[in-house]
Design an enzyme around this catalytic site. Structure first.
Site, PDB file in Angstrom:
ATOM      1  N   CYS A  93       0.831  -1.200   0.000  1.00  0.00           N
ATOM      2  CA  CYS A  93       0.000   0.000   0.000  1.00  0.00           C
ATOM      3  C   CYS A  93       0.869   1.254   0.000  1.00  0.00           C
ATOM      4  O   CYS A  93       0.575   2.232  -0.676  1.00  0.00           O
ATOM      5  CB  CYS A  93      -0.870  -0.051   1.249  1.00  0.00           C
ATOM      6  SG  CYS A  93      -2.030   1.258   1.293  1.00  0.00           S
ATOM      7  N   CYS A 104      -4.257  -1.941   5.993  1.00  0.00           N
ATOM      8  CA  CYS A 104      -4.116  -0.565   5.552  1.00  0.00           C
ATOM      9  C   CYS A 104      -5.418  -0.091   4.905  1.00  0.00           C
ATOM     10  O   CYS A 104      -5.843  -0.648   3.893  1.00  0.00           O
ATOM     11  CB  CYS A 104      -2.998  -0.624   4.523  1.00  0.00           C
ATOM     12  SG  CYS A 104      -2.486   0.880   3.834  1.00  0.00           S
TER      13      CYS A 104
END
Length: 395
Positions: free
Chosen positions: A100, A200
């Site tokens: 991410c 995330c």
């Protein structure tokens, strides 16, 4: 005045990062990333994006900085979620947080920030950036955060020089209690807010339910392998070369059902990961069962009793050539070269003494001590002192 776009997540860390930058005289813009819509798989209200974006807005208002929301859910689906499904399907365990940062925060998001005329992008990560001179050119360093308990440099282990050049980490010199203290003094709405957990931008997820969106449940058997199994009583072998020896140490044991006994059933080997203890729902053993191997082809899970079971431990791992990443390209090894480093195979693991061995087809990382649950698909990072210099995906 240099312009900085701060990724305001609605948490205390990015809030204080924005405040500090403003104090330092930067022109600060707050940007909230909306990356996830599907609340059906999140557990409770651990990370509802609506509440987070409201908190980010309130912080921006309090600090008197412009604020907007960008919707990156399409890119997040494609670069992170779809990748996760593919990895789990192969029986690997991806690390979405590292990905991410590489693919979303410091790529898609950074490009948006630069298009807004930003000189830098800032985040609330507990790490620091250094700059040194190499052959007359600036070289950027990724350094551990001062708060040893919160150091997050591992999550940024895939960043490039280009990404680091444009990054700022304003809270890297602070400890978590100091960050909360600043937020309290500034009366920021996020001062007492709990740290978000889980994936995330998605929050806490029931992983099997999340994966069931794409990966169908499939009943299979759980085998237990006794720690006295012959396969663990290895004779000292003779090896033709160091590479052959490292390959032997890094290769997973080829388990077959005949080596163990059936102790239960599962709903799909692809939902489980090496070293996992919870979620097996098998009782009646003297010590808890740990997963020592998953075989997604045959849909079998192999387990062993206790966290010292020999099936959990290995002394080396391999990284494919294309997956070896150097944050410090000037330190990159050539084929046949080695380097003494400290390394870790998961976030929060204490650094371990290791040696990097570069060969034509990839790199072996051999450890001084045996490592528990080296997991394919996760990242190994290597360090010199407080600097993280490179990383790779465990093959």
């Amino acid at each position: 005045m240099k312009r900085v776009v701060v990724g305001l997540s609605g948490g205390v860390d990015s809030s204080v990062a924005a405040y500090l930058l403003k104090e330092q005289g930067y022109e600060v813009i707050g940007l909230f990333m909306k990356n996830w819509h599907d609340d059906s798989v999140t557990i409770s209200n651990e990370c509802p994006w609506l509440e987070d974006s409201n908190d980010a807005l309130l912080v921006a208002e309090k600090l008197g900085i412009p604020f907007q929301t960008v919707d990156l859910s399409e890119q997040y689906q494609e670069k992170i979620v779809d990748y996760m499904f593919r990895e789990y399907e192969k029986g690997r365990t991806p690390n979405p947080d590292v990905l991410c940062n590489r693919e979303i925060k410091f790529d898609v998001f950074m490009k948006i920030a630069l298009s807004l005329g930003a000189d830098y992008v800032a985040t609330g990560h507990y790490c620091r950036k250094g700059e040194i001179d190499v052959d007359g050119k600036p070289m950027y360093q990724l350094l551990a955060g001062v708060d040893g308990n919160k150091d997050q440099s591992y999550f940024l282990c895939q960043l490039s020089q280009e990404q680091l050049a444009k990054s700022l980490f304003p809270i890297g010199e602070l400890t978590k209690p100091e960050v909360r203290e600043i937020a309290s003094q500034m009366e920021l709405v996020t001062a007492e807010k709990k740290d978000s957990q889980g994936l995330c931008f998605i929050g806490k997820v029931r992983l099997p339910e999340f994966l069931q969106q794409k990966l169908q449940p499939k009943e299979g058997l759980i085998f237990e392998i006794n720690s006295n199994q012959d396969i663990y009583n290895k004779e000292e072998k003779e090896f033709a070369s160091l590479e052959e020896e490292l390959a032997f140490k890094a290769t997973a044991i080829p388990y077959v059902p005949e080596m163990g006994k059936v102790v239960g059933k599962h709903q799909g080997a692809h939902y489980f990961t090496k070293g996992q203890r919870k979620g097996l729902n098998v009782g009646g053993t003297a010590e808890p069962l740990y997963i020592i191997e998953t075989d997604v082809e045959s849909n079998i899970i192999y387990t062993g009793q206790g966290d010292q079971h020999p099936g959990l431990f290995k002394k080396a791992l391999f990284i494919e050539k294309s997956e070896v990443h150097w944050i410090r390209p000037d330190l990159q090894l050539k084929s046949g070269e080695t380097m003494e480093v400290m390394a870790r195979i998961r976030y929060r693991q204490p650094l371990q003494k290791a040696t990097l061995h570069q060969f034509e087809n990839g790199m072996y990382v051999s450890f001084e001590e045996q490592q528990s649950a080296i997991t394919e698909g996760q990242f190994v990072s290597w360090h010199q002192g407080e600097e993280l210099i490179g990383s790779g995906v465990i093959a």
